[in-house]
Design an enzyme around this catalytic site. Structure first.
Site, PDB file in Angstrom:
ATOM      1  N   HIS A  25       0.813  -1.228   0.000  1.00  0.00           N
ATOM      2  CA  HIS A  25       0.000   0.000   0.000  1.00  0.00           C
ATOM      3  C   HIS A  25       0.840   1.270   0.000  1.00  0.00           C
ATOM      4  O   HIS A  25       0.287   2.367  -0.033  1.00  0.00           O
ATOM      5  CB  HIS A  25      -0.948  -0.005   1.194  1.00  0.00           C
ATOM      6  CG  HIS A  25      -2.033  -1.023   1.043  1.00  0.00           C
ATOM      7  ND1 HIS A  25      -3.290  -0.710   0.607  1.00  0.00           N
ATOM      8  CD2 HIS A  25      -2.013  -2.364   1.220  1.00  0.00           C
ATOM      9  CE1 HIS A  25      -4.021  -1.815   0.541  1.00  0.00           C
ATOM     10  NE2 HIS A  25      -3.260  -2.832   0.911  1.00  0.00           N
ATOM     11  N   ASP A  71       3.094   9.245  -1.429  1.00  0.00           N
ATOM     12  CA  ASP A  71       2.005   8.445  -0.859  1.00  0.00           C
ATOM     13  C   ASP A  71       1.654   7.315  -1.824  1.00  0.00           C
ATOM     14  O   ASP A  71       1.625   7.534  -3.038  1.00  0.00           O
ATOM     15  CB  ASP A  71       0.762   9.325  -0.649  1.00  0.00           C
ATOM     16  CG  ASP A  71      -0.050   8.909   0.566  1.00  0.00           C
ATOM     17  OD1 ASP A  71      -0.011   7.716   0.920  1.00  0.00           O
ATOM     18  OD2 ASP A  71      -0.725   9.771   1.154  1.00  0.00           O
TER      19      ASP A  71
HETATM   20  P1  ADP Z   1      -2.877   6.321   5.130  1.00  0.00           P
HETATM   21  O1  ADP Z   1      -3.294   4.942   4.799  1.00  0.00           O
HETATM   22  O2  ADP Z   1      -1.412   6.588   4.929  1.00  0.00           O
HETATM   23  O3  ADP Z   1      -3.290   6.771   6.480  1.00  0.00           O
HETATM   24  P2  ADP Z   1      -4.949   7.300   3.260  1.00  0.00           P
HETATM   25  O4  ADP Z   1      -5.287   8.691   2.870  1.00  0.00           O
HETATM   26  O5  ADP Z   1      -4.861   6.353   2.136  1.00  0.00           O
HETATM   27  O6  ADP Z   1      -3.599   7.345   4.109  1.00  0.00           O
HETATM   28  O7  ADP Z   1      -6.082   6.743   4.219  1.00  0.00           O
HETATM   29  C1  ADP Z   1      -6.460   7.405   5.348  1.00  0.00           C
HETATM   30  C2  ADP Z   1      -7.823   6.909   5.795  1.00  0.00           C
HETATM   31  O8  ADP Z   1      -7.933   7.192   7.182  1.00  0.00           O
HETATM   32  C3  ADP Z   1      -8.952   7.615   5.107  1.00  0.00           C
HETATM   33  O9  ADP Z   1     -10.069   6.758   4.988  1.00  0.00           O
HETATM   34  C4  ADP Z   1      -9.257   8.778   6.033  1.00  0.00           C
HETATM   35  O10 ADP Z   1     -10.600   9.196   6.018  1.00  0.00           O
HETATM   36  C5  ADP Z   1      -8.876   8.222   7.387  1.00  0.00           C
HETATM   37  N1  ADP Z   1      -8.211   9.290   8.131  1.00  0.00           N
HETATM   38  C6  ADP Z   1      -7.098   9.932   7.798  1.00  0.00           C
HETATM   39  N2  ADP Z   1      -6.824  10.906   8.687  1.00  0.00           N
HETATM   40  C7  ADP Z   1      -7.773  10.861   9.591  1.00  0.00           C
HETATM   41  C8  ADP Z   1      -8.055  11.638  10.744  1.00  0.00           C
HETATM   42  N3  ADP Z   1      -7.293  12.662  11.072  1.00  0.00           N
HETATM   43  N4  ADP Z   1      -9.136  11.297  11.480  1.00  0.00           N
HETATM   44  C9  ADP Z   1      -9.910  10.277  11.077  1.00  0.00           C
HETATM   45  N5  ADP Z   1      -9.719   9.537   9.986  1.00  0.00           N
HETATM   46  C10 ADP Z   1      -8.674   9.828   9.246  1.00  0.00           C
HETATM   47  O1  F6P Z   2      -1.594   2.626   4.505  1.00  0.00           O
HETATM   48  C1  F6P Z   2      -0.522   2.725   5.323  1.00  0.00           C
HETATM   49  C2  F6P Z   2      -0.744   2.197   6.724  1.00  0.00           C
HETATM   50  O2  F6P Z   2       0.472   1.815   7.255  1.00  0.00           O
HETATM   51  C3  F6P Z   2      -1.658   1.018   6.866  1.00  0.00           C
HETATM   52  O3  F6P Z   2      -1.021  -0.202   6.676  1.00  0.00           O
HETATM   53  C4  F6P Z   2      -2.132   1.228   8.251  1.00  0.00           C
HETATM   54  O4  F6P Z   2      -3.342   0.615   8.505  1.00  0.00           O
HETATM   55  C5  F6P Z   2      -2.249   2.731   8.349  1.00  0.00           C
HETATM   56  O5  F6P Z   2      -1.247   3.219   7.543  1.00  0.00           O
HETATM   57  C6  F6P Z   2      -2.190   3.252   9.770  1.00  0.00           C
HETATM   58  O6  F6P Z   2      -0.938   3.004  10.372  1.00  0.00           O
HETATM   59  P1  F6P Z   2      -0.746   2.161  11.702  1.00  0.00           P
HETATM   60  O7  F6P Z   2      -1.309   0.802  11.471  1.00  0.00           O
HETATM   61  O8  F6P Z   2       0.727   2.174  11.946  1.00  0.00           O
HETATM   62  O9  F6P Z   2      -1.519   2.905  12.760  1.00  0.00           O
END
Ligand code: ADP
Ligand code: F6P
Length: 479
Positions: free
Chosen positions: A155, A363
């Site tokens: 991912h 990302d």
């Molecule tokens: P990552 O997997 O690196 O966190 P993504 O943007 O692909 O980044 O996914 C983030 C997911 O988590 C999204 O569904 C988003 O709505 C949720 N998310 C991200 N930041 C927050 C936050 N500050 N509070 C709640 N949910 C969040």
């Molecule tokens: O998408 C990246 C990622 O590392 C996911 O594997 C994971 O669920 C998410 O970010 C949140 O990170 P963590 O599991 O370290 O809280």
């Protein structure tokens, strides 16, 4: 019928309600079919974790999870996964903090996961492993004699050889990825980089059609962009925007426009230069003062890793400085929160926002970009400002695409978004919407499982590469 077994480090247990920040859990939860098994870490630490997983079932999905000991958590999760692999995979070589014992812990937890999972597997299960915490899991399963079809999806981004060569034990980890039947990435750039690494670092032989031969293994590397359940998210946004929290937000803004950023508090998300850019916008365009408020929600994440704590402190300082410089007695330009917010509430906030800022330095995909678009009201849509280094930029070309390292360029894009006429906003949104409705979470799963289901009779000729380090390198020519 074949059962789907999903394996990921983070498992969103139904017994643990609450907001989840993290793309992987969100997207997979959108698309799991009844009857599936989801295996991984419980999210808990225990003094003496048991070998047998704890099992719970909800909506016909079985969740099997194991705890980590404090040492495992430190070495496997905070250590090798998040202080070596995560920075390396996001091209931040200087943020790697490698310790040999963390790598040993990482390999040991993967072995323990494999042993616990192997006991639960049925011969016809299809196994789908996710993300960088579990790179060697497939090879460990093969070493235990598991002959099921096993796929792996990364991912995060994947770097070219010049980056990946800087990963301690990189050759062994790369060799272990070749034990899967299918390996998936969000973009062609990342897939190509992986294939280049297998060729240059291991001497693997790609055939130009996505099939790669390496030692006794042959596997497929595919591109499969992850998405969201756009229709459901759009409905949720429409309902939530009429709810109490959105209405409170609206009332607090008065006539001002809302700019929004939603991320985990992570150095890959470009939060520092985003705040810098907002400051430059206010400096350069004083007429935007009092006209816009920027809500940045940065959910605290991985706080046991020093670089994350340091970033949190730096952001607190910059946020305070920015508000000190620009606030007026009845206007605070930046609203900064580090608590996670429920996805439903976020959906309503997105719908109400005039612009969404998604400016990661790097990302894998970035689902917030897709959620922001899905949440908009087509009659009066907000503008997405998107980093060219998010995987999502490959598909979402009608966003305002920026270089996240250039705060001036982001500031200009914010100005453009604030002054963009309705027609242009609608046009851009129409095109973005099409992409988001096309690349859904369901499609992501279908495409991957379709590849994993192919060549069912073509089971691996051997148990895969020998994963003792010396052996894997010696047998397959890795340097
Ligand atoms: P990552 O997997 O690196 O966190 P993504 O943007 O692909 O980044 O996914 C983030 C997911 O988590 C999204 O569904 C988003 O709505 C949720 N998310 C991200 N930041 C927050 C936050 N500050 N509070 C709640 N949910 C969040
Ligand atoms: O998408 C990246 C990622 O590392 C996911 O594997 C994971 O669920 C998410 O970010 C949140 O990170 P963590 O599991 O370290 O809280």
């Amino acid at each position: 019928m074949q059962r789907l077994v999903v394996v990921s480090n983070r498992v969103p247990l139904p017994s643990e309600k609450g907001p989840r920040a993290g793309g992987l859990a969100v997207a997979l939860a959108d698309a799991l079919v009844p009857g599936s098994l989801w295996f991984g870490w419980s999210g808990r630490r225990a003094a003496r974790p048991g070998a047998e997983p704890a099992v719970q079932t909800s909506d016909d999905i079985t969740y099997a999870t194991i705890d980590l000991s404090d040492t495992e958590y430190r070495q496997f999760y905070a250590g090798f996964s998040n202080s070596v692999l995560w920075p390396l995979l996001h091209f931040r070589l200087s943020l790697q903090h490698f310790r040999a014992e963390d790598y040993q812990g990482y390999r040991a937890v993967n072995r323990r996961f494999a042993a616990a999972l192997a006991r639960l597997l049925r011969p016809t299960d299809r196994v789908w492993v996710h993300d960088y915490h579990l790179i060697p899991l497939g090879a460990e399963l093969r070493a235990l004699g598991v002959r099921n079809r096993i796929g792996f999806f990364l991912h995060t981004p994947f770097g070219p050889p010049a980056i990946t060569q800087a990963l301690p034990h990189g050759n062994a980890l790369l060799a272990s990825m070749c034990a899967y039947d299918v390996v998936g990435f969000h973009t062609e750039t990342y897939r190509t980089a992986f294939v280049d690494c297998v060729r240059e670092m291991l001497g693997g032989k790609p055939d130009g059609d996505g099939r790669i031969g390496f030692g006794t293994c042959a596997f497929t590397a595919i591109v499969d962009p992850i998405g969201i359940d756009a229709e459901a998210f759009a409905r949720m946004a429409a309902t939530s925007s009429r709810g109490a929290e959105s209405q409170r937000l609206r009332a607090s803004l008065g006539d001002r426009k809302l700019a929004i950023g939603v991320d985990r508090l992570d150095y890959s998300k470009g939060l520092l230069s985003r705040m810098d850019a907002f400051g430059r916008l206010l400096e350069r365009y004083p007429h935007h003062h009092r006209e816009v408020s920027f809500l940045q929600i940065a959910a605290r994440s991985r706080e046991d890793v020093n670089d994350y704590r340091d970033l949190g402190e730096e952001l607190n300082r910059i946020a305070g400085d920015l508000n000190g410089r620009f606030s007026e007695f009845d206007w605070v330009p930046l609203r900064y929160m580090t608590r996670p917010v429920r996805r439903r509430t976020l959906a309503g906030f997105y719908r109400f926002a005039h612009m969404g800022l998604v400016t990661p330095l790097r990302d894998g995909m970035n689902l917030v970009a897709k959620e922001f678009v899905a949440a908009q009201d087509s009659a009066d849509p907000g503008v997405l400002i998107l980093s060219r280094f998010a995987g999502a930029a490959d598909e979402m070309t009608d966003a305002l695409i920026v270089n996240p390292f250039d705060a001036d360029e982001i500031a200009e894009a914010m100005h453009r978004a604030l002054t963009m006429n309705l027609e242009e906003r609608q046009e851009r949104h129409r095109s973005l919407r099409q992409r988001v409705w096309h690349s859904t979470a369901r499609r992501f799963c279908e495409v991957f499982l379709d590849h994993l289901g192919r060549d069912e009779d073509d089971l691996p000729a051997s148990a895969g590469p020998d994963q003792t380090e010396g052996a894997s390198l010696a047998s397959f020519g890795g340097a």
